[in-house]
Design a protein around this motif. Structure first.
Motif, short mmCIF file in Angstrom:
data_model
loop_
_atom_site.label_atom_id
_atom_site.label_comp_id
_atom_site.label_asym_id
_atom_site.label_seq_id
_atom_site.Cartn_x
_atom_site.Cartn_y
_atom_site.Cartn_z
N GLU A 71 53.99 37.59 36.41
CA GLU A 71 53.27 37.40 35.14
C GLU A 71 51.88 36.82 35.39
N GLU A 72 51.77 35.92 36.34
CA GLU A 72 50.47 35.35 36.68
C GLU A 72 49.52 36.45 37.17
N GLY A 73 50.02 37.37 37.97
CA GLY A 73 49.21 38.48 38.45
C GLY A 73 48.78 39.42 37.34
N ARG A 74 49.70 39.70 36.41
CA ARG A 74 49.33 40.57 35.27
C ARG A 74 48.25 39.91 34.42
N SER A 75 48.40 38.61 34.21
CA SER A 75 47.39 37.87 33.44
C SER A 75 46.05 37.86 34.18
N GLY A 81 39.44 42.33 33.84
CA GLY A 81 38.90 43.38 32.97
C GLY A 81 38.13 42.80 31.80
N GLU A 82 38.67 41.76 31.19
CA GLU A 82 38.00 41.11 30.05
C GLU A 82 36.67 40.51 30.48
N CYS A 100 52.36 50.16 43.65
CA CYS A 100 52.50 49.76 42.24
C CYS A 100 51.69 48.52 41.89
N ARG A 101 51.62 47.54 42.79
CA ARG A 101 50.88 46.32 42.46
C ARG A 101 49.38 46.60 42.31
N CYS A 102 48.87 47.60 43.03
CA CYS A 102 47.47 47.98 42.90
C CYS A 102 47.25 48.81 41.63
N VAL A 103 48.13 49.77 41.39
CA VAL A 103 48.03 50.60 40.18
C VAL A 103 48.11 49.70 38.95
N ASP A 104 49.05 48.78 38.93
CA ASP A 104 49.19 47.88 37.78
C ASP A 104 47.95 47.01 37.60
N THR A 105 47.40 46.51 38.67
CA THR A 105 46.16 45.71 38.58
C THR A 105 45.06 46.53 37.95
N ALA A 106 44.87 47.75 38.45
CA ALA A 106 43.80 48.62 37.95
C ALA A 106 44.00 48.97 36.48
N GLU A 107 45.22 49.32 36.11
CA GLU A 107 45.48 49.74 34.73
C GLU A 107 45.39 48.57 33.76
N LEU A 108 45.87 47.40 34.16
CA LEU A 108 45.77 46.23 33.28
C LEU A 108 44.32 45.80 33.10
N ALA A 109 43.52 45.92 34.14
CA ALA A 109 42.12 45.50 34.06
C ALA A 109 41.23 46.55 33.39
N PHE A 110 41.46 47.83 33.71
CA PHE A 110 40.50 48.86 33.31
C PHE A 110 41.09 49.97 32.46
N GLY A 111 42.38 49.95 32.19
CA GLY A 111 42.99 50.95 31.32
C GLY A 111 43.58 52.14 32.05
N THR A 185 29.75 48.27 56.83
CA THR A 185 29.76 47.99 55.40
C THR A 185 29.11 46.63 55.17
N LYS A 186 28.22 46.58 54.17
CA LYS A 186 27.59 45.30 53.81
C LYS A 186 28.34 44.69 52.63
N VAL A 187 28.62 43.41 52.72
CA VAL A 187 29.18 42.66 51.60
C VAL A 187 28.01 41.98 50.91
N LEU A 188 27.73 42.40 49.67
CA LEU A 188 26.59 41.87 48.93
C LEU A 188 26.95 40.68 48.07
N GLY A 189 28.21 40.55 47.72
CA GLY A 189 28.63 39.45 46.86
C GLY A 189 30.14 39.41 46.73
N ARG A 190 30.60 38.37 46.07
CA ARG A 190 32.04 38.13 45.89
C ARG A 190 32.27 37.80 44.42
N LEU A 191 33.26 38.46 43.82
CA LEU A 191 33.60 38.20 42.43
C LEU A 191 34.95 37.51 42.36
N THR A 192 34.95 36.32 41.78
CA THR A 192 36.18 35.57 41.55
C THR A 192 36.20 35.18 40.10
N VAL A 193 37.21 35.62 39.38
CA VAL A 193 37.33 35.26 37.96
C VAL A 193 38.24 34.06 37.87
N ALA A 194 37.70 32.97 37.34
CA ALA A 194 38.48 31.74 37.23
C ALA A 194 39.62 31.93 36.25
N GLY A 195 40.66 31.19 36.45
CA GLY A 195 41.75 31.38 35.52
C GLY A 195 42.68 30.28 35.51
#
Length: 195
Positions: A71-75, A81-82, A100-111, A185-195
């Motif tokens: 549930e924490e992962g789904r949230s 996405g929000e 499945c854990r990747c598909v679910d992440t993508a669909e929950l975040a982006f539809g 590959t260049k890493v230009l930045g890191r995105l972490t959404v607080a929660g």
């Protein structure tokens, strides 16, 4: 340490925490600007899924045999996405590992998302198939770099991000990637959404 030193140290703590928060907010703004500029890929590690690896005899396409989001992962996926939608950032394309854990992440975040074998976990691949997948990812990254004003999202596994970008990320965290010199590959930045 005397009492005065201890008190001065404690008074400095809120400044330290504010400085860290300001740095995180500044980093977030830089990442958001990179996504707006486009020509990059936001490569995400799937959201939280308890445990390590998949159980023995797991099968792709059968989520009941795999390690899945809790549930924490789904949230966490929904918050990601929000976070981007609230800033009017919508990916031009969302691709995901077929796990499945990747598909679910993508669909929950982006539809919705397109499963792509190249983003799959290399744990079950051979050396040759893993090398071919890495080459596909590098080619797709070069193609994404030719599209200013657009960014793609790839949802994948820690091992894939390690091979592609030599980056270590936490669950639900992402790296903004662009092609570098000589196939790197260049890493230009890191995105972490607080929660």
């Amino acid at each position: 340490m005397d009492r005065r030193s201890t008190c001065l140290g404690l008074l400095a703590l809120p400044l330290t925490f504010r400085s860290v928060r300001a740095a995180e907010a500044s980093g977030d703004q830089e990442v958001l600007a990179l996504l707006r500029r486009g020509g990059v890929v936001l490569a995400l590690r799937h959201a939280r899924a308890p445990g390590t690896y998949d159980p023995p005899n797991f099968r792709l396409g059968d989520c009941s045999t795999q390690r899945n989001l809790n549930e924490e992962g789904r949230s966490q996926a929904r918050r990601l996405g929000e976070h981007l939608r609230a800033r009017q950032l919508r990916p031009s394309r969302v691709r995901t590992s077929p796990w499945c854990r990747c598909v679910d992440t993508a669909e929950l975040a982006f539809g919705s998302a397109e499963p792509w074998a190249a983003l799959g976990s290399p744990v079950i691949g051979t050396e040759a198939t893993n090398a071919a997948s890495l080459a596909q990812l590098q080619q797709a990254l070069a193609e994404a770099a030719q599209r200013p004003g657009q960014f793609e999202v790839w949802v994948t596994h820690m091992f894939v991000l390690g091979a592609l970008a030599d980056g270590n990320v936490s669950s639900g965290e992402g790296l903004v990637l662009a092609p570098g010199e000589r196939g790197q590959t260049k890493v230009l930045g890191r995105l972490t959404v607080a929660g």
